[in-house]
Design a protein around this motif. Structure first.
Motif, PDB file in Angstrom:
ATOM      1  N   TYR A 141       0.638  -1.240  -0.111  1.00 29.04           N
ATOM      2  CA  TYR A 141       0.063  -0.186   0.033  1.00 29.04           C
ATOM      3  C   TYR A 141       0.744   1.218  -0.117  1.00 29.04           C
ATOM      4  O   TYR A 141       0.247   2.333   0.252  1.00 29.04           O
ATOM      5  N   GLN A 142       2.165   1.100  -0.101  1.00 28.02           N
ATOM      6  CA  GLN A 142       2.984   2.362  -0.185  1.00 28.02           C
ATOM      7  C   GLN A 142       4.328   1.816  -0.650  1.00 28.02           C
ATOM      8  O   GLN A 142       4.895   0.746  -0.402  1.00 28.02           O
ATOM      9  N   PRO A 143       5.126   2.792  -1.457  1.00 26.93           N
ATOM     10  CA  PRO A 143       6.298   2.269  -1.826  1.00 26.93           C
ATOM     11  C   PRO A 143       7.578   2.489  -0.775  1.00 26.93           C
ATOM     12  O   PRO A 143       7.142   3.285   0.202  1.00 26.93           O
ATOM     13  N   GLY A 144       8.447   1.769  -1.311  1.00 22.29           N
ATOM     14  CA  GLY A 144       9.842   2.130  -0.426  1.00 22.29           C
ATOM     15  C   GLY A 144      11.125   2.806  -1.057  1.00 22.29           C
ATOM     16  O   GLY A 144      11.165   2.582  -2.283  1.00 22.29           O
ATOM     17  N   PHE A 145      11.712   3.473  -0.334  1.00 25.95           N
ATOM     18  CA  PHE A 145      12.767   4.390  -0.715  1.00 25.95           C
ATOM     19  C   PHE A 145      13.952   4.348   0.063  1.00 25.95           C
ATOM     20  O   PHE A 145      14.021   4.245   1.252  1.00 25.95           O
ATOM     21  N   VAL A 146      15.323   4.590  -0.502  1.00 27.73           N
ATOM     22  CA  VAL A 146      16.494   5.003   0.344  1.00 27.73           C
ATOM     23  C   VAL A 146      16.739   6.276  -0.357  1.00 27.73           C
ATOM     24  O   VAL A 146      16.179   6.619  -1.466  1.00 27.73           O
ATOM     25  N   PHE A 147      17.495   7.148   0.365  1.00 26.97           N
ATOM     26  CA  PHE A 147      18.032   8.426   0.165  1.00 26.97           C
ATOM     27  C   PHE A 147      19.432   8.571   0.362  1.00 26.97           C
ATOM     28  O   PHE A 147      19.846   8.131   1.430  1.00 26.97           O
ATOM     29  N   MET A 148      20.086   9.399  -0.416  1.00 27.92           N
ATOM     30  CA  MET A 148      21.526   9.565  -0.395  1.00 27.92           C
ATOM     31  C   MET A 148      21.791  10.937  -0.571  1.00 27.92           C
ATOM     32  O   MET A 148      20.960  11.447  -1.366  1.00 27.92           O
ATOM     33  N   PHE A 149      22.792  11.319  -0.037  1.00 26.24           N
ATOM     34  CA  PHE A 149      23.340  12.745  -0.362  1.00 26.24           C
ATOM     35  C   PHE A 149      24.360  12.681  -1.241  1.00 26.24           C
ATOM     36  O   PHE A 149      25.391  11.667  -1.041  1.00 26.24           O
ATOM     37  N   TYR A 150      24.643  13.317  -2.196  1.00 23.88           N
ATOM     38  CA  TYR A 150      25.367  13.344  -3.175  1.00 23.88           C
ATOM     39  C   TYR A 150      26.035  14.772  -3.423  1.00 23.88           C
ATOM     40  O   TYR A 150      25.426  15.740  -3.849  1.00 23.88           O
ATOM     41  N   ASP A 151      27.414  14.893  -3.264  1.00 21.17           N
ATOM     42  CA  ASP A 151      28.119  16.186  -3.396  1.00 21.17           C
ATOM     43  C   ASP A 151      28.908  15.852  -4.598  1.00 21.17           C
ATOM     44  O   ASP A 151      30.004  15.304  -4.494  1.00 21.17           O
ATOM     45  N   GLU A 152      28.468  16.484  -5.655  1.00 21.79           N
ATOM     46  CA  GLU A 152      29.097  16.134  -6.977  1.00 21.79           C
ATOM     47  C   GLU A 152      30.565  16.942  -7.017  1.00 21.79           C
ATOM     48  O   GLU A 152      31.403  16.350  -7.585  1.00 21.79           O
ATOM     49  N   ALA A 153      30.758  18.023  -6.583  1.00 19.10           N
ATOM     50  CA  ALA A 153      31.918  18.590  -6.439  1.00 19.10           C
ATOM     51  C   ALA A 153      32.947  17.989  -5.866  1.00 19.10           C
ATOM     52  O   ALA A 153      34.408  17.697  -6.314  1.00 19.10           O
ATOM     53  N   ARG A 154      32.735  17.070  -4.792  1.00 20.63           N
ATOM     54  CA  ARG A 154      33.686  16.333  -3.929  1.00 20.63           C
ATOM     55  C   ARG A 154      33.820  14.988  -4.202  1.00 20.63           C
ATOM     56  O   ARG A 154      34.331  14.126  -3.634  1.00 20.63           O
ATOM     57  N   ALA A 155      32.716  14.501  -5.205  1.00 20.02           N
ATOM     58  CA  ALA A 155      32.435  13.213  -5.483  1.00 20.02           C
ATOM     59  C   ALA A 155      32.210  12.327  -4.233  1.00 20.02           C
ATOM     60  O   ALA A 155      32.907  11.379  -3.961  1.00 20.02           O
ATOM     61  N   LYS A 156      31.423  12.893  -3.366  1.00 23.19           N
ATOM     62  CA  LYS A 156      31.117  12.380  -2.121  1.00 23.19           C
ATOM     63  C   LYS A 156      29.748  11.877  -1.871  1.00 23.19           C
ATOM     64  O   LYS A 156      28.825  12.802  -2.362  1.00 23.19           O
ATOM     65  N   THR A 157      29.455  10.773  -1.426  1.00 19.81           N
ATOM     66  CA  THR A 157      28.223  10.157  -1.335  1.00 19.81           C
ATOM     67  C   THR A 157      27.896   9.627   0.312  1.00 19.81           C
ATOM     68  O   THR A 157      28.782   9.394   0.867  1.00 19.81           O
ATOM     69  N   ALA A 158      26.693   9.609   0.277  1.00 15.67           N
ATOM     70  CA  ALA A 158      26.379   9.014   1.895  1.00 15.67           C
ATOM     71  C   ALA A 158      24.978   8.535   1.882  1.00 15.67           C
ATOM     72  O   ALA A 158      23.796   9.380   1.477  1.00 15.67           O
ATOM     73  N   LEU A 159      24.841   7.395   2.443  1.00 18.49           N
ATOM     74  CA  LEU A 159      23.359   6.807   2.580  1.00 18.49           C
ATOM     75  C   LEU A 159      23.040   7.605   3.928  1.00 18.49           C
ATOM     76  O   LEU A 159      23.619   7.497   4.965  1.00 18.49           O
ATOM     77  N   LEU A 160      21.461   7.756   3.752  1.00 18.57           N
ATOM     78  CA  LEU A 160      21.277   8.730   4.722  1.00 18.57           C
ATOM     79  C   LEU A 160      20.372   7.881   5.852  1.00 18.57           C
ATOM     80  O   LEU A 160      19.644   6.927   5.445  1.00 18.57           O
TER      81      LEU A 160
END
Length: 196
Positions: A88-107
């Motif tokens: 009855y509802q979808p599931g998601f994950v979210f990430m922070f993406y800093d393109e300038a520093r090529a940095k990612t983080a799962l939130l």
């Protein structure tokens, strides 16, 4: 090279950039993504494999690429990644993406569940089930999560982002009642969570 030849060459280069999804200035286009582009971003951002496997198993039933980039600041994005449809509802994950520093983080997000006695349980989750809504102007993410299909209970939480991390601005949670005659309240009218 003659000026007319330069103009023709520049036009062809421009058409190539548009066709390949690259904007002037070197930025990749992050809207209206295809399934192939999702696969490329998966390799780049590396969100959880079980999320991607779930998405791929239901891909025929999901109408788009299930990947949205929300701009937080220049070269910084909140990346919304759909994992599954759910009952009855979808599931998601979210990430922070800093393109300038090529940095990612799962939130990780603070979540809330109200018991019938009024107590509120608090916990952290990386995978959210519910209906996310991002406001491009305020840069706020609102997530309405149902505890059961009819949507009479659950939580609604508003997050802002500081240094790429979610911060709760407001949270409301409603306990599920077994009384079929209980009045239905819209999520925005559910009781506030104190000191979220």
């Amino acid at each position: 090279m003659k000026l007319s030849e330069f103009g023709i060459t520049a036009a062809f280069v421009g058409l190539f950039l548009v066709a390949s999804g690259v904007k002037a200035g070197g930025d990749q286009d992050k809207s209206d993504l295809t399934r192939e582009e999702r696969s490329a971003w998966y390799q780049r951002l590396k969100w959880p494999a079980d999320c991607e496997e779930s998405f791929q198993s239901q891909a025929e039933d999901i109408p788009d690429a299930g990947l949205t980039f929300h701009r937080l600041k220049d070269k910084q994005y909140l990346v919304e990644i759909q994992c599954y449809l759910g009952a009855y509802q979808p599931g998601f994950v979210f990430m922070f993406y800093d393109e300038a520093r090529a940095k990612t983080a799962l939130l990780k997000f603070k979540r809330y569940e109200r018991e019938t006695d009024g107590r509120v349980s608090r916990y952290l989750e990386t995978e959210l089930s519910g209906f996310p809504e991002f406001d491009d102007k305020t840069k706020e993410l609102k997530v309405w999560s149902k505890s059961r299909g009819i949507g009479d209970c659950g939580s609604i939480v508003v997050y802002t982002f500081r240094n790429g991390q979610p911060v709760v601005e407001e949270a409301r949670a409603q306990a599920c009642q077994d009384d079929p005659d209980a009045p239905f309240a819209e999520p925005e009218a559910w009781p506030r969570v104190r000191n979220p």
